[in-house]
Scaffold this active site. Sequence first.
Site, PDB file in Angstrom:
ATOM      1  N   ARG A   1       0.857  -1.183   0.000  1.00 53.54           N
ATOM      2  CA  ARG A   1       0.000   0.000   0.000  1.00 53.54           C
ATOM      3  C   ARG A   1       0.892   1.231   0.000  1.00 53.54           C
ATOM      4  NH1 ARG A   1       2.642   1.473   3.640  1.00 53.54           N
ATOM      5  NH2 ARG A   1       1.250   3.216   3.943  1.00 53.54           N
TER       6      ARG A   1
ATOM      7  N   GLN B   1      -1.647   1.875  10.185  1.00 53.76           N
ATOM      8  CA  GLN B   1      -0.381   2.004   9.448  1.00 53.76           C
ATOM      9  C   GLN B   1       0.658   2.797  10.225  1.00 53.76           C
ATOM     10  OE1 GLN B   1      -3.451   2.542   8.173  1.00 53.76           O
ATOM     11  NE2 GLN B   1      -3.524   2.218   5.956  1.00 53.76           N
TER      12      GLN B   1
ATOM     13  N   ASP C   1      -2.194  10.190  -1.641  1.00 54.82           N
ATOM     14  CA  ASP C   1      -2.494   9.177  -2.648  1.00 54.82           C
ATOM     15  C   ASP C   1      -2.949   9.801  -3.957  1.00 54.82           C
ATOM     16  OD1 ASP C   1      -2.794   6.078  -1.505  1.00 54.82           O
ATOM     17  OD2 ASP C   1      -2.725   7.636   0.019  1.00 54.82           O
TER      18      ASP C   1
ATOM     19  N   ASN D   1      -5.472  11.795   1.291  1.00 54.91           N
ATOM     20  CA  ASN D   1      -4.563  10.937   2.055  1.00 54.91           C
ATOM     21  C   ASN D   1      -5.405  10.082   2.990  1.00 54.91           C
ATOM     22  OD1 ASN D   1      -1.795  10.153   2.673  1.00 54.91           O
ATOM     23  ND2 ASN D   1      -2.079  11.142   4.657  1.00 54.91           N
TER      24      ASN D   1
END
Length: 350
Positions: free
Chosen positions: A47, A197, A238, A248
Site C-alpha cells: 500500500r 499504518q 495518494d 490521504n
Amino acid sequence: MERHIRYDAASRSLILLDQRYLPTREEDFVCRNTDDIVTALQVMVVRGAPAIGVTAAWGCVLAAYETAESGMETWRPVLDGLIERIANARPTAVNLRWAVERMRAAWHSLGRADLATLITYWTNEAKRIHRDDIAINRRMGEHGAELIDDGDAVMTHCNAGALATAGYGTALGVIRGAVEAGKNITVIANETRPFLQGARLTAFELHEDGIPVTVACDNACGLLMKRGMVQKVVVGADRIAANGDAANKIGTYSVALLAREHGIPFYVAAPLSTIDRETPDGDHIPIENRTPTEVTHVGATQITPDGVPVFNFAFDVTPAHLIAGIVTEMGVLRAPYRESIAEAFRKAGL
C-alpha cells in the site's frame, strides 16, 4: 529499507513483504500472475501510492508472461485486459493508473513488436520506474528537510515511508532527510485507525532506523498540539488534484484542521506522479470504501455488535488552503497551487 518489493527474474515473480503482518512478523507474498497482483493491491499486502505504482509496473511484466504462456495468437487484447484489471484494483491512488498508462505508452511506442520484445522492454521500464521512485524520494527528502528545524517534533499520519514507496519514503523521506542533515528531531506517529499504518508501519520503520518515534492515539492530536508538543506536520498523499487538494489516509483532514487551529505548518510530500492534473479539485477524487471488518474487528476479535453498520472510508481530502506547502522532487510548491503545480510540471518537462 528497500527489500519489500523485489522482482526475481529467474522465477518470474514479484516478491512483496506482506505489510499486513508487520511489525510482529515478516512474511513474503509471492506474485506470479495478474490475480496475485490484484489481490496484493486490494488486501493491502502492499500500500502507499508510489509503492502501488511500482507494483503495478511489475504486474504488467507478469501479465505479459502470463499472456505468453497462454499461447494465444491474438494476445494483444488479452494482455490489455489483464493490465486494465491491475489499473482498476484500487480507485484512489493515482500512481496505479499512472504506472499502467506509462507501461501502455511504452508498449504502443514499439508498434507491432512481438510479445518477447515487449517483455524485455517492459522489464527495463519497470526497473526504471522502480529505480526512479527511490531517487525521486531522496530529492524530496532534501527539499523537505529545509522545512524542518533542529529540535522539532514532527507529527505524521498513516505511513508514507519506505514501505509506501520503492524506498526512502515521501513524508518519512522528509524526516530522514532532516536527520541526515544533522537535525535532532523526534516523530509522533498517529496510530491511524482502522488499519493502524502509523502504529504498525511508521513506528516499525523509524525504530529500525534509530529515529526517535512515539505512537499517539488518533484522537490525541489536538491535545498534543495544544500543549506545544508538535512543531510540524508532514504527511503523504495518494492523489493531489490540480488545485492542490490532497487525498490521504482517513483522518488526515482532521489533523490539518487541528494544525491550522494551533498555527502549526501542515505539509504534504508527494512526487509529481501523485498529482492528477485531470482532476480539477478534491471533490472529484474517488474515495475508496473498504470492507466493514477492518472497523468491526481488531485482528480476529470482533469489537462491535452484530448488525451495526460502519463507515470505512479509506481516505479523506485536505483542501489546499490548509496546506502550507507540497514537497515534490522539483522543490516545495506554494499556493496558489494551480499555478505552482503547472510550473513544476513545465520545469520537469511533463
